[in-house]
Structures are given as structure tokens and as C-alpha cells.
Design an enzyme around this catalytic site. Sequence first.
Site, PDB file in Angstrom:
ATOM      1  N   ARG A 141       0.773  -1.028   0.060  1.00  0.00           N
ATOM      2  CA  ARG A 141       0.186   0.131  -0.061  1.00  0.00           C
ATOM      3  C   ARG A 141       0.796   1.092  -0.011  1.00  0.00           C
ATOM      4  NH1 ARG A 141      -5.201  -0.901   0.133  1.00  0.00           N
ATOM      5  NH2 ARG A 141      -6.193  -2.796   1.199  1.00  0.00           N
ATOM      6  N   ASP A 172      -7.506   4.995  -5.358  1.00  0.00           N
ATOM      7  CA  ASP A 172      -6.286   5.642  -5.069  1.00  0.00           C
ATOM      8  C   ASP A 172      -5.259   5.275  -5.636  1.00  0.00           C
ATOM      9  OD1 ASP A 172      -7.550   7.087  -2.954  1.00  0.00           O
ATOM     10  OD2 ASP A 172      -7.363   5.500  -1.443  1.00  0.00           O
ATOM     11  N   LYS A 198      -8.834  -2.680 -10.166  1.00  0.00           N
ATOM     12  CA  LYS A 198      -8.830  -3.730  -9.469  1.00  0.00           C
ATOM     13  C   LYS A 198      -9.639  -3.207  -7.936  1.00  0.00           C
ATOM     14  CE  LYS A 198      -7.008  -3.288  -5.841  1.00  0.00           C
ATOM     15  NZ  LYS A 198      -6.155  -3.204  -4.767  1.00  0.00           N
ATOM     16  N   ILE A 200     -11.876  -5.573  -4.794  1.00  0.00           N
ATOM     17  CA  ILE A 200     -13.206  -6.407  -4.479  1.00  0.00           C
ATOM     18  C   ILE A 200     -14.315  -5.459  -4.012  1.00  0.00           C
ATOM     19  CG2 ILE A 200     -11.867  -8.633  -3.704  1.00  0.00           C
ATOM     20  CD1 ILE A 200     -12.594  -7.623  -0.852  1.00  0.00           C
ATOM     21  N   TYR A 239     -29.939 -19.093  16.563  1.00  0.00           N
ATOM     22  CA  TYR A 239     -28.707 -18.034  16.558  1.00  0.00           C
ATOM     23  C   TYR A 239     -29.314 -16.647  15.604  1.00  0.00           C
ATOM     24  CZ  TYR A 239     -25.512 -21.262  18.838  1.00  0.00           C
ATOM     25  OH  TYR A 239     -24.906 -21.730  19.816  1.00  0.00           O
ATOM     26  N   ARG A 248     -14.884  -1.640   2.450  1.00  0.00           N
ATOM     27  CA  ARG A 248     -14.640  -0.177   2.909  1.00  0.00           C
ATOM     28  C   ARG A 248     -15.663   0.823   2.930  1.00  0.00           C
ATOM     29  NH1 ARG A 248      -9.241   1.084   3.006  1.00  0.00           N
ATOM     30  NH2 ARG A 248      -8.333   0.013   1.399  1.00  0.00           N
ATOM     31  N   GLU A 307     -18.869  -3.215   6.126  1.00  0.00           N
ATOM     32  CA  GLU A 307     -17.746  -2.941   7.095  1.00  0.00           C
ATOM     33  C   GLU A 307     -17.582  -1.337   7.294  1.00  0.00           C
ATOM     34  OE1 GLU A 307     -13.640  -4.266   6.144  1.00  0.00           O
ATOM     35  OE2 GLU A 307     -13.665  -3.038   4.360  1.00  0.00           O
TER      36      GLU A 307
HETATM   37  P1  FBP Z   1      -8.221  -2.115  -2.170  1.00  0.00           P
HETATM   38  O1  FBP Z   1      -9.421  -0.850  -1.789  1.00  0.00           O
HETATM   39  O2  FBP Z   1      -6.843  -1.774  -2.053  1.00  0.00           O
HETATM   40  O3  FBP Z   1      -8.747  -2.827  -3.230  1.00  0.00           O
HETATM   41  O4  FBP Z   1      -8.588  -3.016  -0.745  1.00  0.00           O
HETATM   42  C1  FBP Z   1      -9.788  -3.161  -0.547  1.00  0.00           C
HETATM   43  C2  FBP Z   1      -9.994  -4.050   1.023  1.00  0.00           C
HETATM   44  O5  FBP Z   1     -10.047  -5.576   0.870  1.00  0.00           O
HETATM   45  C3  FBP Z   1     -11.162  -3.307   1.799  1.00  0.00           C
HETATM   46  O6  FBP Z   1     -12.402  -4.311   1.467  1.00  0.00           O
HETATM   47  C4  FBP Z   1     -10.772  -3.577   3.149  1.00  0.00           C
HETATM   48  O7  FBP Z   1     -11.213  -2.666   3.971  1.00  0.00           O
HETATM   49  C5  FBP Z   1      -9.018  -3.316   3.171  1.00  0.00           C
HETATM   50  O8  FBP Z   1      -8.770  -3.713   1.657  1.00  0.00           O
HETATM   51  C6  FBP Z   1      -8.471  -3.895   4.142  1.00  0.00           C
HETATM   52  O9  FBP Z   1      -7.105  -3.634   4.027  1.00  0.00           O
HETATM   53  P2  FBP Z   1      -5.807  -4.609   4.520  1.00  0.00           P
HETATM   54  O10 FBP Z   1      -5.639  -5.765   3.540  1.00  0.00           O
HETATM   55  O11 FBP Z   1      -4.784  -3.582   4.611  1.00  0.00           O
HETATM   56  O12 FBP Z   1      -6.072  -5.143   5.692  1.00  0.00           O
END
Ligand code: FBP
Length: 547
Positions: A141, A172, A198, A200, A239, A248, A307
Site C-alpha cells: 500500500r 487511490d 482492481k 473487491i 442463533y 470499505r 464494514e
Molecule cells: P483495495 O481498496 O486496495 O482494493 O482494498 C480493499 C480492501 O479489501 C477493503 O475491502 C478492506 O477494508 C481493506 O482492503 C483491508 O485492507 P488490508 O488488506 O490492508 O487489511
Amino acid sequence: MTKSALQIARAAYQPKLPKALKGAVKVQEGEATHSVADEEEIKKLFPNTYGMPLIRFVEGESKEYAPMNVGVILSGGQAPGGHNVISGLFDGVKRLNPANKLYGFLMGPGGLVDHKYIELTAEIIDEYRNTGGFDIIGSGRTKLEKVDQFEKGYEILKELGIKALVIIGGDDSNTNACVLAEYYAAKNYGIQVIGCPKTIDGDLKNEMIETSFGFDTACKTYAEVIGNIERDCNSARKYWHFIKLMGRSASHIALECALQVQPNICLISEEIEKKNMSLDDVVTYIANAVAARAADGNNFGTVLIPEGLIEFIPAMKKLIAELNDFLAAHADEYAAVEANKQREYIISHLTADNAAVYASLPEGVARQLTLDRDPHGNVQVSLIETEKLLSEMVGKKLAAWKAEGKYVGKFSAQHHFFGYEGRCAAPSNFDADYCYALGYTASELIANGKTGYMSSVRNLTAPAEEWIAGGVPITMMMNMERRHGEMKPVIQKALVELDSAPFKAFAAARETWAKETCYVYPGPIQYFGPTEVCDQTTKTLQLEQAK
Ligand code: FBP
């Protein structure tokens, strides 16, 4: 390396390519483009890469290309299909001229700055075709944003005779790819930079980028497991499962999974913000659904939670904004406070409203909100246990209702967080094909001298043969946003739109799903078998593109 039977069989899978990319291509230029907003500022910041036309590849005459070397970087979180972008790029580059070489920079953008790389040979590439993960070269990153990093990168690119760099990343990283393209163009360094969409999270999309790669496989992986939980839930009937899903800020993953599995509840952060709901409103909404099911004797259910939810609850958003500024200015002082006094320390330094919200949070969540931000300044929402926060608060509310005689059911919660388990899954046929085509398209953008473009493959609900390959100027996706207290040009993030077809389809069904048990069990991703089982895109894409 020992391989599973599936891995061996899958290695032989030949990804499908759009018709136009199967032979020699030529460029068809569209209209000049403009940014989604803030045109004047973006134009000024990108004088060399602003306003370029859209590109579409169509069948053309074969040409000879002089040998060239290309570099590739995987940036940010893993997403299924990254290896196929690289294999598509490799095959494309080799088709242009077998003498061409592809170099992979190691562990993300940091590999470019630190001059850590390998040459990606046919032998290496063949090991990784159609596999999940980013382990072929690793990811990271590190934010590429400073001139000294650009110059360090240039040193190694020049040394290796690299003509073009492909950055595979999210919004980003592609923003940074565009800044780098502009910098190298302004300096006349003769190095092209191409981006690839790219993530997810599914939040890098627009008119020309229909979806980011990895979203399809990740959602199908989560939907399989949520479906299994639903079946367990419907079997034991004891449950309530609180399931947090990665994504994110955007709720695309939660929404797509909801469309696939029909849970009792799915929260959509963008809607919660729009309706200005408080944390208590959200808790009451869930508790009401639990109580209504209990009245029918159903003391079980499933709740999907995006999340990023916490940042979309207006009071929490204000608190996080103040925490961000406060912690940025007092990081060392805060780190020096004894662990058992940190909560009090934070409360005593916040404004009254925010201090009250912070004080009301369970210990664990309060601490998670103060953890380090990621290099892009984002709160690490994957570390905040919203699923526990909500179930705890729902439990308390139900207990209070019980004491008042308003509720008679039983409430017992289980917690799950699905994120990492989907990011490196073996790509679905869709992602395997899409990624390979994205990589192949990148090689053609390079061959045609383009820079500051993102590889684009469209018409994705049609068979792969009919997909449209080309390039989109990255500046076209940009607007100005406040980052770390400064206005910066960035690719506009695509959040869930409340007037979109996927959200409307969900909203029309959710009351029924809440009360009744309408679970769907999608089962695992299928790689071999009938096309209606193996080659379906996400429900999101199908609904968005339904004519
Ligand atoms: P990108 O935005 O870099 O594709 O990452 C997405 C993600 O998987 C998010 O869904 C999650 O919040 C974050 O990465 C988790 O980051 P890390 O891998 O640094 O724990």
C-alpha cells in the site's frame, strides 16, 4: 509446489477474449473527454493528460512493433484475477514482439521506489494462470505521490529499458498512476503509465468501467459461505448471525450478497446516511425485525453489515473526523498514554458531543476507532467490530423490551467477518476472462503509445466475444476532494446509489425477507459445467445492465 487437482485442471483454462482482441487491432478514437467535476482545476493539474479521447480497439491490419520492455505493479488489497491481468499483459506484450520483456515490481509500488523487481518469464507466468492471490510479485500500500519517488522509479525504469508501467489498483492507486503519467509526460521521460481497475469493493466503476475486477469472485465466495450459514441457521433455529462484509466505505459487496442470499436484514450504509439515522435508529431497526420474527416463533436470522457502516452514521462520522484530526496532531502523546488510561485521555480531549458518543461505545470498538489509519488516511474499517457492537446493542434493547413485556423471544448472536477469505479465491470464469482481457488491452494501449489511460473492457453481461475493449483517460473519472486537509484530484468513488436498479430490487424485497425465511443457498463457484452455472456475472451488473 504441490497443487490441488482443481489447480492443475484450472491451469489449462484458456480465458475468453473479446473478438476484437483475437487478432491485430487498430485504435478507434472517440470524443475528447472531460472530468466528472471540477474541470478547470483538473485541467490545470493535468495539462498533458487531460481531455484525451476515449479509445476503442477494433480489428485491424497486423503491424511490426519494435521490441519494448514493460513493468507491472500490483497495488493495495488483493482481488481475485490479478494473476490473469498479468498473464494477459504478458501474452499481449509477447504477441506484439516475442523479444519484449515484462518486469514485475515486488510488494507493490514500494518495489518501484526501492528497485525490487523480477523478470516475469513464461515459466513463472504459467505457474500462476487462473489462480487467485497476488503472490506472483506481492502487493503493498505504499502511496506513490512524491516527486522523489517518481524520480527513483524513473531511475530503475530507465535502467531496465521499460517503456511503460502498468499499475493494477483501486481508485487511490489509479489516481496515483495518473499523477505519475502526467509527471513523466511533463518531463518527457518517454514512459507511459496505464492503470487497471482492481478492487473487491466494487467502488471503482463508472460509465466506462462497468465493474472492478475481483468483485464477482469475492461476492460469490462470501455468498457461498453466507448461504451455508443461512442453512445452518435455518436448521438449528437458535442463533442470529451478524455478518460483517468487507467493502470499505461502499456497501456494494453487502448489497450483492444480499441479492444472492436473501438474508433477513442487510444494512446499506449509503441509505443510513441519507436517512440521517443514528446508531440507536439502526439498532432499533434490527431489534424490531428480531422481535417480529420472534412473534412468529423464529428466534433466528441473518444480518449483513457493510464494514464501512460506522462512518456513515452521521454522529459517528463527526466523531471519526475529530478523532482523525486529533490523532494526527497528537499521535506521539497518545501513544505514550498507558493503555488503561487511553479512553479517558481521548474523552477529555474531544468536544462535548463527540466525547459523549465516544463514551457510549463499548470498550473494544472505542479502542478500534483510535487505531492507526492506512497510508491513504482511511480509518481501517476492517478492524472495527461493528458486528459485535450492533449485536451487543440489539441484545440490550431486547432485554429492556422484555423487561417492559414488549418482547418474548430468545436472542443469541454469532459473529462473522468475511473479507480476507474472498480476496484471494481462484477467480470465477468471469473474473478469469475479464482480467485476462484487461491485461491484454493494457498491452495494446502501450503498443499504441497511450499514457494516463485505464484499461477498459465493457458490455460485460454479453458473452466475452462481444465485450468492447479500449481505454479511458483517467482524468475523466476525477474530481477534487479534501484529503488530509487539502483539496486533491482523485478518482470519484462509486458508492451505492439509492436510485440504482440493484438497490431498488433489494428495497422492494427486503420486508418479505425480514419477516419470512426466504434464504437462497448459492453454493460454491463452479469452474466447469454449464454456462448458466459457470459464466453468470454478479446480480449487480445484471440489474444495472438490464434493458
Ligand atoms: P483495495 O481498496 O486496495 O482494493 O482494498 C480493499 C480492501 O479489501 C477493503 O475491502 C478492506 O477494508 C481493506 O482492503 C483491508 O485492507 P488490508 O488488506 O490492508 O487489511
